[in-house]
Design a protein around this motif. Structure first.
Motif, PDB file in Angstrom:
ATOM      1  N   GLU A  13      -0.808   1.522  -4.023  1.00 41.86           N
ATOM      2  CA  GLU A  13      -1.285   1.855  -2.674  1.00 41.86           C
ATOM      3  C   GLU A  13      -2.635   2.578  -2.747  1.00 41.86           C
ATOM      4  O   GLU A  13      -3.569   2.250  -2.023  1.00 41.86           O
ATOM      5  N   ASP A  14      -2.753   3.547  -3.632  1.00 42.22           N
ATOM      6  CA  ASP A  14      -4.016   4.278  -3.778  1.00 42.22           C
ATOM      7  C   ASP A  14      -5.137   3.365  -4.242  1.00 42.22           C
ATOM      8  O   ASP A  14      -6.276   3.491  -3.798  1.00 42.22           O
ATOM      9  N   GLY A  15      -4.802   2.432  -5.119  1.00 39.55           N
ATOM     10  CA  GLY A  15      -5.812   1.490  -5.604  1.00 39.55           C
ATOM     11  C   GLY A  15      -6.312   0.584  -4.498  1.00 39.55           C
ATOM     12  O   GLY A  15      -7.513   0.358  -4.361  1.00 39.55           O
ATOM     13  N   ARG A  16      -5.383   0.081  -3.679  1.00 39.42           N
ATOM     14  CA  ARG A  16      -5.780  -0.777  -2.547  1.00 39.42           C
ATOM     15  C   ARG A  16      -6.609   0.005  -1.546  1.00 39.42           C
ATOM     16  O   ARG A  16      -7.622  -0.474  -1.050  1.00 39.42           O
ATOM     17  N   ARG A  17      -6.187   1.231  -1.236  1.00 42.32           N
ATOM     18  CA  ARG A  17      -6.937   2.069  -0.293  1.00 42.32           C
ATOM     19  C   ARG A  17      -8.341   2.346  -0.821  1.00 42.32           C
ATOM     20  O   ARG A  17      -9.317   2.282  -0.083  1.00 42.32           O
ATOM     21  N   GLY A  18      -8.435   2.642  -2.102  1.00 41.00           N
ATOM     22  CA  GLY A  18      -9.743   2.903  -2.705  1.00 41.00           C
ATOM     23  C   GLY A  18     -10.647   1.684  -2.652  1.00 41.00           C
ATOM     24  O   GLY A  18     -11.838   1.782  -2.354  1.00 41.00           O
ATOM     25  N   PHE A  19     -10.062   0.533  -2.937  1.00 40.50           N
ATOM     26  CA  PHE A  19     -10.830  -0.714  -2.904  1.00 40.50           C
ATOM     27  C   PHE A  19     -11.331  -1.000  -1.493  1.00 40.50           C
ATOM     28  O   PHE A  19     -12.486  -1.354  -1.282  1.00 40.50           O
ATOM     29  N   VAL A  20     -10.456  -0.819  -0.493  1.00 44.84           N
ATOM     30  CA  VAL A  20     -10.838  -1.066   0.900  1.00 44.84           C
ATOM     31  C   VAL A  20     -11.895  -0.058   1.350  1.00 44.84           C
ATOM     32  O   VAL A  20     -12.839  -0.418   2.052  1.00 44.84           O
ATOM     33  N   LEU A  21     -11.758   1.188   0.949  1.00 44.34           N
ATOM     34  CA  LEU A  21     -12.777   2.187   1.288  1.00 44.34           C
ATOM     35  C   LEU A  21     -14.130   1.821   0.685  1.00 44.34           C
ATOM     36  O   LEU A  21     -15.165   1.961   1.337  1.00 44.34           O
ATOM     37  N   ALA A  43     -16.528 -11.914   7.185  1.00 47.00           N
ATOM     38  CA  ALA A  43     -16.466 -10.734   6.320  1.00 47.00           C
ATOM     39  C   ALA A  43     -16.196  -9.457   7.111  1.00 47.00           C
ATOM     40  O   ALA A  43     -15.343  -8.652   6.722  1.00 47.00           O
ATOM     41  N   VAL A  44     -16.906  -9.269   8.219  1.00 47.82           N
ATOM     42  CA  VAL A  44     -16.731  -8.041   8.989  1.00 47.82           C
ATOM     43  C   VAL A  44     -15.298  -7.919   9.522  1.00 47.82           C
ATOM     44  O   VAL A  44     -14.635  -6.901   9.276  1.00 47.82           O
ATOM     45  N   PRO A  45     -14.773  -8.927  10.231  1.00 47.92           N
ATOM     46  CA  PRO A  45     -13.380  -8.796  10.701  1.00 47.92           C
ATOM     47  C   PRO A  45     -12.368  -8.640   9.559  1.00 47.92           C
ATOM     48  O   PRO A  45     -11.381  -7.921   9.705  1.00 47.92           O
ATOM     49  N   THR A  46     -12.617  -9.277   8.433  1.00 45.46           N
ATOM     50  CA  THR A  46     -11.687  -9.191   7.303  1.00 45.46           C
ATOM     51  C   THR A  46     -11.622  -7.774   6.754  1.00 45.46           C
ATOM     52  O   THR A  46     -10.530  -7.244   6.505  1.00 45.46           O
ATOM     53  N   VAL A  47     -12.765  -7.144   6.569  1.00 50.73           N
ATOM     54  CA  VAL A  47     -12.775  -5.778   6.032  1.00 50.73           C
ATOM     55  C   VAL A  47     -12.200  -4.794   7.054  1.00 50.73           C
ATOM     56  O   VAL A  47     -11.419  -3.907   6.695  1.00 50.73           O
ATOM     57  N   VAL A  48     -12.539  -4.965   8.325  1.00 47.27           N
ATOM     58  CA  VAL A  48     -11.979  -4.090   9.359  1.00 47.27           C
ATOM     59  C   VAL A  48     -10.462  -4.273   9.422  1.00 47.27           C
ATOM     60  O   VAL A  48      -9.711  -3.295   9.507  1.00 47.27           O
ATOM     61  N   TRP A  49      -9.987  -5.516   9.345  1.00 45.78           N
ATOM     62  CA  TRP A  49      -8.548  -5.786   9.337  1.00 45.78           C
ATOM     63  C   TRP A  49      -7.881  -5.113   8.133  1.00 45.78           C
ATOM     64  O   TRP A  49      -6.801  -4.525   8.267  1.00 45.78           O
ATOM     65  N   ALA A  50      -8.506  -5.192   6.971  1.00 47.86           N
ATOM     66  CA  ALA A  50      -7.935  -4.566   5.771  1.00 47.86           C
ATOM     67  C   ALA A  50      -7.829  -3.050   5.961  1.00 47.86           C
ATOM     68  O   ALA A  50      -6.832  -2.441   5.556  1.00 47.86           O
ATOM     69  N   CYS A  51      -8.835  -2.449   6.583  1.00 49.69           N
ATOM     70  CA  CYS A  51      -8.770  -1.013   6.875  1.00 49.69           C
ATOM     71  C   CYS A  51      -7.564  -0.714   7.765  1.00 49.69           C
ATOM     72  O   CYS A  51      -6.795   0.211   7.489  1.00 49.69           O
ATOM     73  N   VAL A  56      -6.619   2.881   7.030  1.00 54.06           N
ATOM     74  CA  VAL A  56      -7.813   3.570   6.537  1.00 54.06           C
ATOM     75  C   VAL A  56      -8.812   3.758   7.684  1.00 54.06           C
ATOM     76  O   VAL A  56      -9.300   2.787   8.252  1.00 54.06           O
ATOM     77  N   GLN A  57      -9.075   5.010   8.026  1.00 55.87           N
ATOM     78  CA  GLN A  57     -10.109   5.316   9.017  1.00 55.87           C
ATOM     79  C   GLN A  57     -11.461   5.350   8.308  1.00 55.87           C
ATOM     80  O   GLN A  57     -11.586   5.903   7.228  1.00 55.87           O
TER      81      GLN A  57
END
Length: 117
Positions: A13-21, A43-51, A56-57
């Protein structure tokens, strides 16, 4: 395929959060100069969706709202990008972005989408 060094990081979980950040921070830096339709619509909607998916705020949300915050830009988003952004902004609930959320929801209604679709 992902490089072997990256796989273990993304399994936590921390790794995924770090990657998304990291992705959100990089996208935030690049957003003002983005002109490619693929970047803005995928790309923009994909990264926002991942957040949103990981809770992730990030100030990327404000930057996206500023960059895409016009009726003409929102109307050009593909269906998936529009829905991904609308869902993400609802999940993350950034209070100062209600105007952008309203633009997204207006476009969703215009296209005739419902919760069932």
């Amino acid at each position: 395929p992902l490089p072997e060094l990256v796989k273990p990081v993304l399994l936590t979980e921390d790794g995924r959060r770090g990657f998304v950040l990291l992705a959100a921070s990089r996208l935030r830096e690049m957003l003002p100069s983005m002109t490619s339709t693929a970047d803005l619509h995928i790309a923009v909607p994909t990264v926002v969706w991942a957040c949103a998916r990981l809770g992730v705020q990030h100030d990327l949300l404000l930057a996206v709202a500023e960059h895409l915050g016009s009726k003409s830009k929102v109307s050009r988003l593909p269906d998936w990008g529009l829905c991904a952004l609308a869902w993400s902004f609802q999940v993350l609930e950034p209070e100062e972005l209600t105007d952008f959320e309203e633009l997204l929801l207006t476009e969703i209604n215009k296209r005739g989408f419902t919760d069932e679709k």
